[in-house]
Design an enzyme around this catalytic site. Structure first.
Site, PDB file in Angstrom:
ATOM      1  CD1 TRP A 173      -1.711  -1.800   2.776  1.00  0.00           C
ATOM      2  CD2 TRP A 173      -2.485  -2.028   0.689  1.00  0.00           C
ATOM      3  NE1 TRP A 173      -2.475  -2.935   2.718  1.00  0.00           N
ATOM      4  CE2 TRP A 173      -2.964  -3.101   1.447  1.00  0.00           C
ATOM      5  CE3 TRP A 173      -2.853  -1.958  -0.659  1.00  0.00           C
ATOM      6  CZ2 TRP A 173      -3.778  -4.093   0.919  1.00  0.00           C
ATOM      7  CZ3 TRP A 173      -3.653  -2.968  -1.193  1.00  0.00           C
ATOM      8  CH2 TRP A 173      -4.109  -3.993  -0.395  1.00  0.00           C
ATOM      9  CB  THR A 178       0.855   6.908  -1.056  1.00  0.00           C
ATOM     10  OG1 THR A 178      -0.253   6.368  -0.364  1.00  0.00           O
ATOM     11  CG2 THR A 178       0.410   8.102  -1.887  1.00  0.00           C
ATOM     12  N   GLY A 225     -30.281  12.328  -5.571  1.00  0.00           N
ATOM     13  CA  GLY A 225     -31.128  11.222  -6.018  1.00  0.00           C
ATOM     14  C   GLY A 225     -30.363  10.364  -7.027  1.00  0.00           C
ATOM     15  CD  GLU A 227      -0.819   9.349   6.304  1.00  0.00           C
ATOM     16  OE1 GLU A 227      -0.615  10.113   7.257  1.00  0.00           O
ATOM     17  OE2 GLU A 227      -0.485   9.615   5.129  1.00  0.00           O
ATOM     18  CD  GLU A 273     -12.242   0.538  12.970  1.00  0.00           C
ATOM     19  OE1 GLU A 273     -11.348   1.018  12.246  1.00  0.00           O
ATOM     20  OE2 GLU A 273     -13.419   0.376  12.575  1.00  0.00           O
TER      21      GLU A 273
HETATM   22  N1  COS Z   1       2.922   9.123  18.841  1.00  0.00           N
HETATM   23  C1  COS Z   1       4.177   8.992  19.285  1.00  0.00           C
HETATM   24  N2  COS Z   1       4.623   7.869  19.832  1.00  0.00           N
HETATM   25  C2  COS Z   1       3.777   6.841  19.907  1.00  0.00           C
HETATM   26  C3  COS Z   1       2.451   6.900  19.460  1.00  0.00           C
HETATM   27  C4  COS Z   1       2.027   8.112  18.902  1.00  0.00           C
HETATM   28  N3  COS Z   1       0.793   8.291  18.427  1.00  0.00           N
HETATM   29  N4  COS Z   1       1.849   5.708  19.684  1.00  0.00           N
HETATM   30  C5  COS Z   1       2.766   4.919  20.248  1.00  0.00           C
HETATM   31  N5  COS Z   1       3.938   5.604  20.384  1.00  0.00           N
HETATM   32  C6  COS Z   1       5.211   5.137  20.959  1.00  0.00           C
HETATM   33  C7  COS Z   1       5.069   4.886  22.447  1.00  0.00           C
HETATM   34  O1  COS Z   1       5.294   6.082  23.181  1.00  0.00           O
HETATM   35  C8  COS Z   1       6.164   3.854  22.659  1.00  0.00           C
HETATM   36  O2  COS Z   1       7.418   4.512  22.641  1.00  0.00           O
HETATM   37  P1  COS Z   1       8.556   4.215  23.767  1.00  0.00           P
HETATM   38  O3  COS Z   1       8.816   2.762  23.759  1.00  0.00           O
HETATM   39  O4  COS Z   1       9.716   5.046  23.309  1.00  0.00           O
HETATM   40  O5  COS Z   1       7.990   4.674  25.062  1.00  0.00           O
HETATM   41  C9  COS Z   1       6.100   3.026  21.384  1.00  0.00           C
HETATM   42  O6  COS Z   1       5.526   3.873  20.391  1.00  0.00           O
HETATM   43  C10 COS Z   1       5.274   1.773  21.520  1.00  0.00           C
HETATM   44  O7  COS Z   1       4.007   2.185  21.969  1.00  0.00           O
HETATM   45  P2  COS Z   1       2.829   1.159  22.286  1.00  0.00           P
HETATM   46  O8  COS Z   1       3.305   0.098  23.232  1.00  0.00           O
HETATM   47  O9  COS Z   1       1.640   1.964  22.674  1.00  0.00           O
HETATM   48  O10 COS Z   1       2.615   0.496  20.861  1.00  0.00           O
HETATM   49  P3  COS Z   1       1.504  -0.507  20.350  1.00  0.00           P
HETATM   50  O11 COS Z   1       2.144  -1.653  19.706  1.00  0.00           O
HETATM   51  O12 COS Z   1       0.485  -0.784  21.405  1.00  0.00           O
HETATM   52  O13 COS Z   1       0.845   0.331  19.115  1.00  0.00           O
HETATM   53  C11 COS Z   1      -0.565   1.856  18.030  1.00  0.00           C
HETATM   54  C12 COS Z   1       0.305   1.564  19.240  1.00  0.00           C
HETATM   55  C13 COS Z   1      -1.671   0.856  17.809  1.00  0.00           C
HETATM   56  C14 COS Z   1      -1.179   3.214  18.324  1.00  0.00           C
HETATM   57  C15 COS Z   1       0.326   1.928  16.752  1.00  0.00           C
HETATM   58  O14 COS Z   1       0.773   0.655  16.398  1.00  0.00           O
HETATM   59  C16 COS Z   1      -0.346   2.539  15.548  1.00  0.00           C
HETATM   60  O15 COS Z   1      -0.479   3.767  15.452  1.00  0.00           O
HETATM   61  N6  COS Z   1      -0.750   1.685  14.598  1.00  0.00           N
HETATM   62  C17 COS Z   1      -1.269   2.152  13.330  1.00  0.00           C
HETATM   63  C18 COS Z   1      -0.186   2.264  12.344  1.00  0.00           C
HETATM   64  C19 COS Z   1      -0.662   2.948  11.127  1.00  0.00           C
HETATM   65  O16 COS Z   1      -1.089   4.086  11.159  1.00  0.00           O
HETATM   66  N7  COS Z   1      -0.568   2.215  10.006  1.00  0.00           N
HETATM   67  C20 COS Z   1      -0.957   2.742   8.742  1.00  0.00           C
HETATM   68  C21 COS Z   1       0.229   3.166   8.007  1.00  0.00           C
HETATM   69  S1  COS Z   1      -0.240   3.948   6.539  1.00  0.00           S
HETATM   70  S2  COS Z   1       1.518   4.549   6.001  1.00  0.00           S
END
Ligand code: COS
Length: 381
Positions: free
Chosen positions: A156, A158, A339, A363, A367
């Site tokens: 995916w 872009t 419509g 991005e 959810e």
């Molecule tokens: N901004 C900055 N840092 C973030 C963050 C955010 N929004 N979310 C998580 N982090 C950091 C945490 O602070 C942590 O850092 P440290 O270890 O330095 O303290 C680290 O990332 C891991 O955080 P966490 O344990 O919360 O991670 P998870 O695996 O639970 O994942 C989510 C957090 C689900 C929020 C993350 O995986 C996510 O955003 N997933 C979506 C990814 C995405 O957008 N994919 C689409 C890409 S399209 S190019």
């Protein structure tokens, strides 16, 4: 947060609006049908400074703030959300990521042409098995003396076939989990690097999305951004700003839907009068207008916080969550107002719906935005 835009912010909005109406609108329908990349338009956007809006002039950028960027993104996406996503990825993911975390040498070599729009960038995080759970990076980058050797697949992406430079997230030390993930800059054309075919998408069809494959791809160790093990944090921090860009893209689609619904309701007569006289239609228009304004306020708030160097990740997630939701709702309502005419290509609203849907997915899905918001709230942020 200042409710009066500065001269510079208004100028950015106006010139984006002019460019969108004069240069993007005439070919938008045809490019959507043919899924044709807007090569010339992107070049012109670059010349006008829209591809590196927030990059410092020292590195070839326009040196503007995030609010100006949001206003410009809305105008461009209002006319063509495909152009919007190309602009958003180059600005908020690639240029921002490089300026914030790239070495001086990387900035000189890669950021300057990217910010000037002479080259195009892509951001490669997602994989077949790493979407919402972005920690599951199966792509590896093993150190071999002065190089990293990349192997794996990205999904995916872009501008996957059209980009010149790619920011690739990969695992450099599997034993460390997400703390063993790093970011590398990869140039198109290096041995072992190939892109798949362009995806045939529901919406944003004239943007270019594809998979990437890396087979023993040798990248100099100087192409590492930030430091080893910081790739996941890099991706998260970069996506926070990216979500402001996508929120603005969604607002553009929602506003276009609203404008189309208003125009059609004044032109179309039923029961002897324009349908805009009917309360059933008026309520739809009112609801749409309120939603667009709420989305704008949320997105500008996130942008204002970013510009003030304050934490903005929760607000960026809120802005994207809400703006993407109302983009889909407004596009659906615009079709309802039209419509049967809303269901055919002749009127633009069916494209708005197709384009809107992706803003709830990429991005970070809606959810995921809710998870980000909830975690921040529970942490008292
Ligand atoms: N901004 C900055 N840092 C973030 C963050 C955010 N929004 N979310 C998580 N982090 C950091 C945490 O602070 C942590 O850092 P440290 O270890 O330095 O303290 C680290 O990332 C891991 O955080 P966490 O344990 O919360 O991670 P998870 O695996 O639970 O994942 C989510 C957090 C689900 C929020 C993350 O995986 C996510 O955003 N997933 C979506 C990814 C995405 O957008 N994919 C689409 C890409 S399209 S190019």
């Amino acid at each position: 947060m200042n409710f009066n835009f500065t001269e510079e912010q208004l100028m950015s909005q106006e010139s984006a609006r002019d460019f969108a109406q004069n240069e993007i609108a005439p070919s938008a329908v045809e490019r959507d049908i043919k899924a044709e990349f807007p090569t010339e338009i992107v070049k012109k956007l670059g010349k006008l400074g829209f591809m590196g809006m927030m990059v410092s002039p020292e590195y070839g950028g326009a040196g503007m703030d995030t609010i100006s960027y949001v206003l410009a993104m809305i105008e461009i996406s209002k006319v063509d959300a495909s152009v919007g996503v190309i602009m958003s990825v180059n600005n908020s993911l690639v240029c921002w990521g490089l300026e914030e975390y790239g070495s001086e040498a990387l900035k000189q070599k890669y950021l300057i042409p990217l910010a000037k729009g002479e080259k195009l960038g892509a951001f490669a995080l997602s994989e077949p098995e790493a979407g919402s759970d972005a920690t599951q990076q199966h792509t590896t980058a093993d150190k071999d003396r002065d190089f990293f050797i990349i192997n794996g697949i990205k999904n995916w992406t872009t501008c996957g076939t059209t980009a010149d430079f790619y920011l690739v997230i990969a695992t450099t030390d599997k034993s460390k989990g997400y703390k063993g993930i790093s970011t590398l800059l990869v140039e198109k054309g290096i041995q072992g690097f190939a892109h798949g075919k362009k995806e045939d998408k529901l919406g944003i069809r004239s943007s270019d999305t594809c998979s990437l494959t890396f087979e023993n791809c040798k990248v100099p160790k100087e192409n590492l951004l930030w430091e080893e093990g910081k790739g996941f944090n890099f991706a998260m921090n970069t996506l926070n700003g990216g979500r402001i860009g996508i929120a603005a893209q969604a607002i553009g689609i929602a506003e276009a839907s609203f404008d189309a619904a208003v125009k059609y309701s004044k032109d179309r007569k039923a029961f002897g009068n324009p349908i805009s006289n009917l309360q059933a239609i008026q309520f739809k228009l009112s609801d749409m207008a309120v939603k667009v304004d709420c989305a704008k306020l949320l997105t500008l708030k996130a942008a204002a916080l970013k510009d003030a160097d304050k934490p903005y990740y929760k607000e960026a997630a809120m802005a994207k969550l809400y703006s993407s939701k109302i983009a889909v709702e407004c596009a659906l309502e615009a079709i309802q107002v039209h419509g049967g005419y809303g269901y055919v290509r002749e009127y633009l609203v069916e494209r708005y719906l197709r384009d809107a849907k992706i803003t709830e997915i990429y991005e970070g899905t809606s959810e995921i935005q809710k998870m980000v918001i909830a975690r921040a709230l529970l942490d008292g942020k």
